[in-house]
Design an enzyme around this catalytic site. Sequence first.
Site, mmCIF file in Angstrom:
data_model
loop_
_atom_site.group_PDB
_atom_site.id
_atom_site.type_symbol
_atom_site.label_atom_id
_atom_site.label_comp_id
_atom_site.label_asym_id
_atom_site.label_seq_id
_atom_site.Cartn_x
_atom_site.Cartn_y
_atom_site.Cartn_z
ATOM 1 N N GLY A 1 33.779 88.004 22.383
ATOM 2 C CA GLY A 1 34.310 88.034 21.020
ATOM 3 C C GLY A 1 33.921 86.874 20.119
ATOM 4 N N ASP B 1 24.795 92.841 19.352
ATOM 5 C CA ASP B 1 24.476 91.730 20.264
ATOM 6 C C ASP B 1 24.424 92.290 21.688
ATOM 7 O OD1 ASP B 1 23.970 89.036 20.796
ATOM 8 O OD2 ASP B 1 26.076 88.518 21.051
ATOM 9 N N ASP C 1 32.668 97.790 23.043
ATOM 10 C CA ASP C 1 32.092 97.196 24.263
ATOM 11 C C ASP C 1 32.698 97.911 25.467
ATOM 12 O OD1 ASP C 1 30.654 94.101 24.716
ATOM 13 O OD2 ASP C 1 31.351 95.221 26.461
ATOM 14 N N LYS D 1 20.121 91.706 18.105
ATOM 15 C CA LYS D 1 19.465 90.762 19.027
ATOM 16 C C LYS D 1 18.345 91.479 19.765
ATOM 17 C CE LYS D 1 21.657 89.343 22.800
ATOM 18 N NZ LYS D 1 22.679 88.474 23.399
ATOM 19 N N TRP E 1 31.167 86.610 18.153
ATOM 20 C CA TRP E 1 30.759 87.181 16.858
ATOM 21 C C TRP E 1 31.982 87.757 16.141
ATOM 22 C CZ3 TRP E 1 25.449 90.114 16.346
ATOM 23 C CH2 TRP E 1 24.426 89.256 16.723
ATOM 24 N N ASP F 1 31.291 102.946 26.488
ATOM 25 C CA ASP F 1 29.841 102.817 26.594
ATOM 26 C C ASP F 1 29.241 103.353 25.293
ATOM 27 O OD1 ASP F 1 27.079 103.458 27.225
ATOM 28 O OD2 ASP F 1 27.641 103.154 29.318
HETATM 29 C C1 LIG Z 1 25.656 89.038 24.952
HETATM 30 S S1 LIG Z 1 27.114 89.950 25.266
HETATM 31 C C2 LIG Z 1 27.852 90.045 23.695
HETATM 32 C C3 LIG Z 1 28.453 88.730 23.240
HETATM 33 C C4 LIG Z 1 29.382 88.930 22.049
HETATM 34 N N1 LIG Z 1 28.681 89.473 20.886
HETATM 35 C C5 LIG Z 1 30.046 87.637 21.621
HETATM 36 O O1 LIG Z 1 29.712 87.132 20.559
HETATM 37 O O2 LIG Z 1 30.915 87.154 22.354
HETATM 38 C C6 LIG Z 1 26.481 91.579 25.439
HETATM 39 C C7 LIG Z 1 27.558 92.647 25.582
HETATM 40 O O3 LIG Z 1 26.943 93.951 25.575
HETATM 41 C C8 LIG Z 1 27.827 94.801 26.306
HETATM 42 N N2 LIG Z 1 27.164 96.048 26.698
HETATM 43 C C9 LIG Z 1 26.046 96.187 27.437
HETATM 44 N N3 LIG Z 1 25.732 97.489 27.596
HETATM 45 C C10 LIG Z 1 26.688 98.203 26.931
HETATM 46 C C11 LIG Z 1 26.905 99.600 26.717
HETATM 47 N N4 LIG Z 1 26.075 100.534 27.237
HETATM 48 N N5 LIG Z 1 27.951 99.974 25.960
HETATM 49 C C12 LIG Z 1 28.807 99.046 25.439
HETATM 50 N N6 LIG Z 1 28.650 97.704 25.618
HETATM 51 C C13 LIG Z 1 27.607 97.288 26.354
HETATM 52 C C14 LIG Z 1 28.221 93.949 27.504
HETATM 53 O O4 LIG Z 1 29.398 94.448 28.111
HETATM 54 C C15 LIG Z 1 28.367 92.564 26.884
HETATM 55 O O5 LIG Z 1 29.706 92.278 26.591
#
Ligand SMILES: C[S@@+](CC[C@H](N)C(=O)[O-])C[C@H]1O[C@@H](n2cnc3c(N)ncnc32)[C@H](O)[C@@H]1O
Length: 199
Positions: free
Chosen positions: A53, A114, A73, A154, A55, A91
């Site tokens: 969280g 992200d 997420d 990203k 962002w 998802d």
């Molecule tokens: C780099 S982290 C995000 C960091 C977040 N934006 C922050 O600022 O704290 C990437 C996120 O993408 C999510 N993610 C990856 N594949 C996903 C999917 N198919 N559906 C939903 N979320 C997904 C992961 O669970 C993870 O929390």
Amino acid sequence: MDWIALRGRDKYYRLAKRLGVPSRAYFKLAQLNNKYGFLVRGSKVVDLGSSPGGWLSYELERVGQMGRVVAVDVDNIRVTSHGNLVFIQKDIFDLDPQELLGALGGRADVLLSDLAPRFTGIRSVDIARHYDLASRALGLSSQTLDSRGWFVIKLYMSPDVKEFVGMLRRRFENVKLEKPSSSRPSSSEVYAVCHKVRD
Ligand SMILES: C[S@@+](CC[C@H](N)C(=O)[O-])C[C@H]1O[C@@H](n2cnc3c(N)ncnc32)[C@H](O)[C@@H]1O
């Protein structure tokens, strides 16, 4: 990682702890927004890949009570509930764009991604998985973003990224690639900041 990168990581990590924000990612979005100003009071925002969280904390500060943020997420978020936040734990491949539009109350002014896969360490697998996530985010943008809106995503530098940036340039009038100073120099991540959907 060299010592300069390590020192950089510590600085933003410590700052995140001090400010009580869930992750250092907060500063990456803050730096991008300071340059482009895409998040303003009252903005309607979609945040894909919002856990834990960092962002999201920044978005909620910027959009204020008149704005709205819909965050998605598979994992849970560490942000206290706000009246202007809707969290969908799902998802993104199971997400119906209508669900986003309904939660937002119209098209988004800003769509942020992200998203990152759980890294396996096998570069070709990780790059392919990230490419699928990025393509899905771009697909969702075409169904939910206002034509004058912003799409920020990203990306990881790889041979495929060129092709993806080509798609972004065909879709949006303005596309810039950015590497905020709060992003570790050792990371191959870059951010594409895209504005205005082409007719
Ligand atoms: C780099 S982290 C995000 C960091 C977040 N934006 C922050 O600022 O704290 C990437 C996120 O993408 C999510 N993610 C990856 N594949 C996903 C999917 N198919 N559906 C939903 N979320 C997904 C992961 O669970 C993870 O929390």
